[in-house]
Design a protein around this motif. Structure first.
Motif, mmCIF file in Angstrom:
data_model
loop_
_atom_site.group_PDB
_atom_site.id
_atom_site.type_symbol
_atom_site.label_atom_id
_atom_site.label_comp_id
_atom_site.label_asym_id
_atom_site.label_seq_id
_atom_site.Cartn_x
_atom_site.Cartn_y
_atom_site.Cartn_z
ATOM 1 N N ALA A 91 0.692 -1.112 0.667
ATOM 2 C CA ALA A 91 -0.184 0.157 -0.076
ATOM 3 C C ALA A 91 1.117 1.161 -0.073
ATOM 4 C CB ALA A 91 -1.506 -0.092 1.466
ATOM 5 N N ARG A 97 -6.115 -1.264 -3.267
ATOM 6 C CA ARG A 97 -6.475 -2.704 -3.637
ATOM 7 C C ARG A 97 -7.675 -2.270 -3.055
ATOM 8 N NH1 ARG A 97 -6.563 -8.396 -3.113
ATOM 9 N NH2 ARG A 97 -8.229 -8.965 -4.012
ATOM 10 N N LEU A 104 -15.197 -3.038 4.696
ATOM 11 C CA LEU A 104 -15.558 -2.183 5.554
ATOM 12 C C LEU A 104 -15.136 -2.349 6.492
ATOM 13 C CD1 LEU A 104 -18.888 -0.968 3.395
ATOM 14 C CD2 LEU A 104 -16.327 -0.154 2.880
ATOM 15 N N PHE A 105 -14.796 -0.614 7.024
ATOM 16 C CA PHE A 105 -15.336 -0.788 8.972
ATOM 17 C C PHE A 105 -16.509 -0.929 8.548
ATOM 18 C CE2 PHE A 105 -10.661 1.211 7.540
ATOM 19 C CZ PHE A 105 -10.126 0.132 8.294
ATOM 20 N N GLU A 112 -15.257 8.475 8.427
ATOM 21 C CA GLU A 112 -14.394 7.973 9.035
ATOM 22 C C GLU A 112 -13.949 6.583 8.735
ATOM 23 O OE1 GLU A 112 -12.846 9.090 11.434
ATOM 24 O OE2 GLU A 112 -11.358 7.847 12.389
ATOM 25 N N ARG A 115 -11.517 8.563 5.687
ATOM 26 C CA ARG A 115 -10.206 9.736 6.762
ATOM 27 C C ARG A 115 -9.225 8.307 6.822
ATOM 28 N NH1 ARG A 115 -7.708 11.041 10.757
ATOM 29 N NH2 ARG A 115 -8.880 9.328 12.584
ATOM 30 N N LEU A 116 -9.620 7.654 7.398
ATOM 31 C CA LEU A 116 -8.382 6.412 7.816
ATOM 32 C C LEU A 116 -8.157 6.041 6.681
ATOM 33 C CD1 LEU A 116 -10.705 4.218 10.527
ATOM 34 C CD2 LEU A 116 -7.803 4.840 11.126
ATOM 35 N N ALA A 117 -8.383 5.466 5.714
ATOM 36 C CA ALA A 117 -7.791 5.106 4.422
ATOM 37 C C ALA A 117 -6.474 6.449 4.137
ATOM 38 C CB ALA A 117 -8.906 5.131 3.000
ATOM 39 N N GLN A 119 -5.683 8.155 5.696
ATOM 40 C CA GLN A 119 -3.972 8.797 6.990
ATOM 41 C C GLN A 119 -3.116 7.590 6.735
ATOM 42 O OE1 GLN A 119 -5.466 9.044 10.908
ATOM 43 N NE2 GLN A 119 -4.386 7.496 11.728
ATOM 44 N N ALA A 120 -3.147 7.040 6.420
ATOM 45 C CA ALA A 120 -3.271 5.959 6.179
ATOM 46 C C ALA A 120 -1.591 5.816 5.749
ATOM 47 C CB ALA A 120 -3.300 4.331 5.520
ATOM 48 N N LEU A 121 -1.291 6.157 4.392
ATOM 49 C CA LEU A 121 -0.077 6.847 4.136
ATOM 50 C C LEU A 121 0.687 7.988 4.581
ATOM 51 C CD1 LEU A 121 -0.425 5.170 0.339
ATOM 52 C CD2 LEU A 121 -0.088 4.397 2.151
ATOM 53 N N SER A 125 0.173 8.280 12.191
ATOM 54 C CA SER A 125 0.195 8.074 12.748
ATOM 55 C C SER A 125 -0.176 7.730 14.054
ATOM 56 C CB SER A 125 0.092 6.208 11.702
ATOM 57 O OG SER A 125 -1.065 6.557 11.083
ATOM 58 N N GLU A 171 -16.037 1.349 -0.475
ATOM 59 C CA GLU A 171 -14.757 0.859 -0.946
ATOM 60 C C GLU A 171 -14.038 1.879 -2.349
ATOM 61 O OE1 GLU A 171 -14.871 -2.288 -0.098
ATOM 62 O OE2 GLU A 171 -12.762 -1.992 -0.919
ATOM 63 N N MET A 174 -11.966 4.425 -0.643
ATOM 64 C CA MET A 174 -11.138 4.368 0.218
ATOM 65 C C MET A 174 -10.213 3.953 -0.885
ATOM 66 S SD MET A 174 -13.763 2.154 2.842
ATOM 67 C CE MET A 174 -11.687 1.733 4.029
ATOM 68 N N ILE A 175 -9.762 3.642 -2.029
ATOM 69 C CA ILE A 175 -8.986 3.592 -2.603
ATOM 70 C C ILE A 175 -8.251 4.558 -2.986
ATOM 71 C CG2 ILE A 175 -8.456 2.131 -4.785
ATOM 72 C CD1 ILE A 175 -8.730 -0.038 -2.385
ATOM 73 N N PRO B 211 -4.674 9.979 16.098
ATOM 74 C CA PRO B 211 -4.911 9.209 15.491
ATOM 75 C C PRO B 211 -4.266 7.546 15.317
ATOM 76 C CG PRO B 211 -3.974 11.455 14.425
ATOM 77 C CD PRO B 211 -4.133 10.967 16.283
ATOM 78 N N GLU B 221 -12.322 -3.463 14.434
ATOM 79 C CA GLU B 221 -13.310 -3.261 13.497
ATOM 80 C C GLU B 221 -13.165 -4.425 12.468
ATOM 81 O OE1 GLU B 221 -16.468 -1.736 12.433
ATOM 82 O OE2 GLU B 221 -16.555 -1.729 15.463
ATOM 83 N N ASN B 222 -11.601 -4.465 11.796
ATOM 84 C CA ASN B 222 -11.673 -4.887 10.424
ATOM 85 C C ASN B 222 -10.470 -5.240 10.564
ATOM 86 O OD1 ASN B 222 -11.436 -6.325 7.871
ATOM 87 N ND2 ASN B 222 -13.091 -5.090 7.320
ATOM 88 N N MET B 228 -4.365 -3.586 4.953
ATOM 89 C CA MET B 228 -4.837 -3.733 3.307
ATOM 90 C C MET B 228 -4.268 -1.918 2.835
ATOM 91 S SD MET B 228 -5.859 -5.871 1.334
ATOM 92 C CE MET B 228 -5.043 -5.444 0.035
ATOM 93 N N LEU B 229 -4.654 -0.905 3.849
ATOM 94 C CA LEU B 229 -4.797 0.243 3.716
ATOM 95 C C LEU B 229 -3.447 0.744 3.828
ATOM 96 C CD1 LEU B 229 -8.251 1.691 5.856
ATOM 97 C CD2 LEU B 229 -7.920 1.341 3.328
ATOM 98 N N TYR B 231 -1.494 0.195 7.233
ATOM 99 C CA TYR B 231 -1.104 0.491 8.957
ATOM 100 C C TYR B 231 -0.505 -0.844 8.931
ATOM 101 C CZ TYR B 231 -4.441 4.972 8.590
ATOM 102 O OH TYR B 231 -4.369 5.537 8.677
ATOM 103 N N PHE B 236 -0.197 -0.745 15.946
ATOM 104 C CA PHE B 236 -0.598 -0.009 16.771
ATOM 105 C C PHE B 236 -1.587 -0.967 18.502
ATOM 106 C CE2 PHE B 236 -0.622 1.561 12.539
ATOM 107 C CZ PHE B 236 -0.827 3.271 13.137
#
Lengths: 273, 363
Positions: A91, A97, A104-105, A112, A115-117, A119-121, A125, A171, A174-175, B211, B221-222, B228-229, B231, B236
């Protein structure tokens, strides 16, 4: 455009290849899900993978994104071997992907989730004594993407409460949020109402052309595939049956026999619905 | 972005408005010792001088609640927020109590270095638990943590260490510092414990809102999707585990200061189950539910013992069953979701009495 055949090792990126596989193979016990598949994806094109159910398309995607490790073979991204990188590392290289099954969450809001998607890169974090709201650029990016896919009105709804079509859009959002270079989309329209499909597909096309991204698409809707793809790879029983432009695939006899049921496939005016 | 930055005063006012409930609770708790004295007809000067009486007794009971609240909050961080089911959480608490007690009693350390050592050991414990995280998940992780904690439980009861731990009798004879003596300075201890519980609650809230905390929730949650994102969820979970271990050790430290005897029972599985119960009763993942659960568990145990004697355990069990039936998401969780289950709760209760329908359909 002619069929791209890679001689390995290729001088990657010199010839515009961003993602390639070399004799990629994955076995599950006696089943060979993906059998020595070598393909090359040109940068900034829309490359579709089609094939009947069980052809190994999703397994192939899982190998590309690092969800599962291959039995043998290699995956190269911009000439770099990423075969054994764990999934959270791919990623970070810029490969996004999406999943065939909505993933999802569920209890978090649409905002959210996205936003998490986004924030990931980023590299924020590991702040655990500051509110996530003080990192405004992730939320701004999330809102931008939510607007892009048309979910602004539902931004604060929990993801599980969305209808299926909207979950597919989420979905996709988020990508898109981390702005990856390569998008691996596994049946983005799966289970969507037919009238919603063109909207989503045109969004994918806009993103691909506008952002100069590479999109790999697994899709069952043949009209869509034939209309939007630059290049198509046909898989059958884990192997590459044919590769070429939509016109070449439509004219290919082997494809017609194996996949299109022997009849000649005719494009529908306006690409179907 | 066109949004104007809100002024500081506005932010403070907004925070006060959003936290009216907890602020009222904290205010009432601060007044509680004096209110009890007034009802009991004891002069307030006696309360300030820590004279024996109902007020001092209630303070003692509430100190236990505050300590359990910190313990429950620490468990909610890993269980309710991050989604890790650990059956070894009591070890964090027991290490906090035993290690600090032994350092003070047997080695004559003062409070500051003891707390410093405790922090280091708490991090090491979290690392010990987390070593197995990439390999085992779910129930297997719970059993591995149970195994580690049970080893500790057995070690502190061994005869070889009797000089330090007091073996199966428990650690006793630790002299708490005079300024924080639970007997002579009860009121001060009460406010220190209350203050620490509030501080820990705010800290946990901050963490969950950060964060890092948001990713912990995403992991619960998943986890696959979080990976995949991009993390690396292990780090964590590790962060949550370290913070949780630090807080549980702090609770154990306070427990050691407050209790004249530290019993080895605090390292047992049943103590972890206590934390689990407190979190479930309050509402998992809600944070504010943990202190509420702690208060309910401790106060009900105490008063049921007093009122019903031997049958108190049975009645307490019935209360838990009722809570699970009618408030399936815990007290705070059900309140937030507005998903009270009054009718379906009765239906589920009556169900075993009814013959199963022909197609085996269950509620």
């Amino acid at each position: 455009m002619t069929v791209t055949r890679v001689t390995f090792p290729s001088k990657t990126m010199d010839n515009g290849i961003i993602l390639e596989t070399h004799k990629l193979r994955r076995e599950f016990g006696a089943l060979v899900a993906v059998a020595d598949v070598s393909i090359a994806v040109r940068a900034q094109t829309l490359h579709s993978i089609i094939g009947p159910n069980g052809a190994g398309k999703t397994t192939f995607f899982n190998l590309l994104s690092g969800n599962i490790t291959p039995t043998s073979g290699r995956v190269l991204f911009k000439g770099r071997d990423i075969t054994h990188l764990p999934v959270h590392r791919t990623a970070h290289l810029g490969i996004g992907r999406s999943f065939q099954i909505t993933n999802l969450f569920p209890n978090l809001t649409v905002l959210e989730n996205v936003r998490l998607a986004s924030q990931a890169l980023g590299h924020d974090s590991f702040h655990f004594l500051r509110s996530h709201r003080s990192f405004t650029r992730y939320e701004a990016r999330a809102r931008e993407v939510i607007e892009m896919v048309g979910l602004t009105a539902r931004a604060l709804a929990p993801a599980r409460t969305l209808p299926h079509g909207d979950q597919r859009k989420l979905e996709l959002a988020m990508i898109l949020a981390p702005d990856p270079e390569v998008l691996l989309l596994d049946e983005p329209t799966a289970g969507m109402a037919a009238e919603q499909v063109p909207e989503l597909i045109s969004l994918i096309q806009r993103v691909q052309a506008g952002g100069q991204k590479t999109v790999m698409l697994v899709e069952h809707n043949m009209n869509v595939v034939m209309r939007v793809s630059d290049m198509i790879t046909v898989m059958h029983q884990g192997e590459v049956l044919a590769e070429g432009t939509p016109d070449e695939i439509a004219a290919n006899e082997a494809v017609q026999n194996a996949y299109l049921g022997g009849g000649v496939w005719r494009p529908v005016a306006n690409g179907g619905k | 972005m066109p949004t104007a930055t809100p002024s500081r005063g506005f932010a403070v006012r907004a925070w006060l408005r959003a936290n009216t409930g907890p602020l009222i609770v904290v205010g009432l708790l601060a007044l509680l010792p004096f209110a009890v004295a007034l009802i009991d007809g004891q002069p307030l000067a006696e309360v300030l001088a820590n004279q024996p009486g109902q007020a001092k007794f209630i303070q003692g009971l509430m100190i236990e609640v505050f300590i359990l609240a910190i313990f429950a909050l620490s468990y909610d961080l890993i269980f309710g927020i991050t989604g890790l089911l650990s059956f070894g959480h009591a070890m964090f608490f027991a290490v906090g109590a035993y290690l600090s007690g032994i350092m003070i009693k047997s080695f004559g350390w003062s409070l500051a270095p003891t707390l410093g050592l405790l922090a280091v050991v708490a991090v090491v414990q979290a690392l010990l638990f987390s070593v197995v995280l990439p390999r085992v998940q779910g129930v297997t992780f719970a059993l591995v943590t149970l195994g580690i904690a049970e080893v500790f439980h057995i070690v502190i009861q061994s005869r070889e260490l009797v000089g330090y731990t007091g073996a199966d009798v428990g650690l006793q004879g630790v002299i708490p510092p005079a300024f924080l003596s639970p007997a002579a300075q009860r009121l001060r201890f009460y406010f220190v414990a209350l203050g620490l519980a509030v501080l820990v609650y705010l800290l946990c809230r901050r963490f969950v809102d950060s964060p890092t905390g948001r990713v912990c929730i995403a992991t619960r949650e998943n986890e696959n999707r979080a990976l995949m994102l991009g993390y690396n969820t292990f780090y964590f979970k590790l962060t949550a585990m370290i913070i949780s271990s630090l807080l549980a050790s702090l609770a154990g430290f306070l427990h050691m200061l407050y209790q004249p005897i530290v019993s080895p029972g605090i390292a047992s599985l049943s103590y972890t189950v206590n934390a689990l119960l407190m979190v479930l009763v309050g509402g998992m993942g809600t944070l504010s539910g943990a202190p509420i659960g702690a208060a309910i568990l401790r106060l009900l145990t105490f008063y049921f013992d007093k009122w019903f004697g031997q049958s108190s355990g049975f009645i307490l069990g019935m209360v838990y069953v009722a809570l699970v039936l009618f408030l399936p998401y815990g007290i705070v969780g059900t309140w937030k979701l507005r998903r009270f289950a009054w009718r379906s709760g009765w239906a589920r209760l009556a169900q075993p009495l009814r013959p199963p329908s022909r197609d085996g359909e269950r509620l």
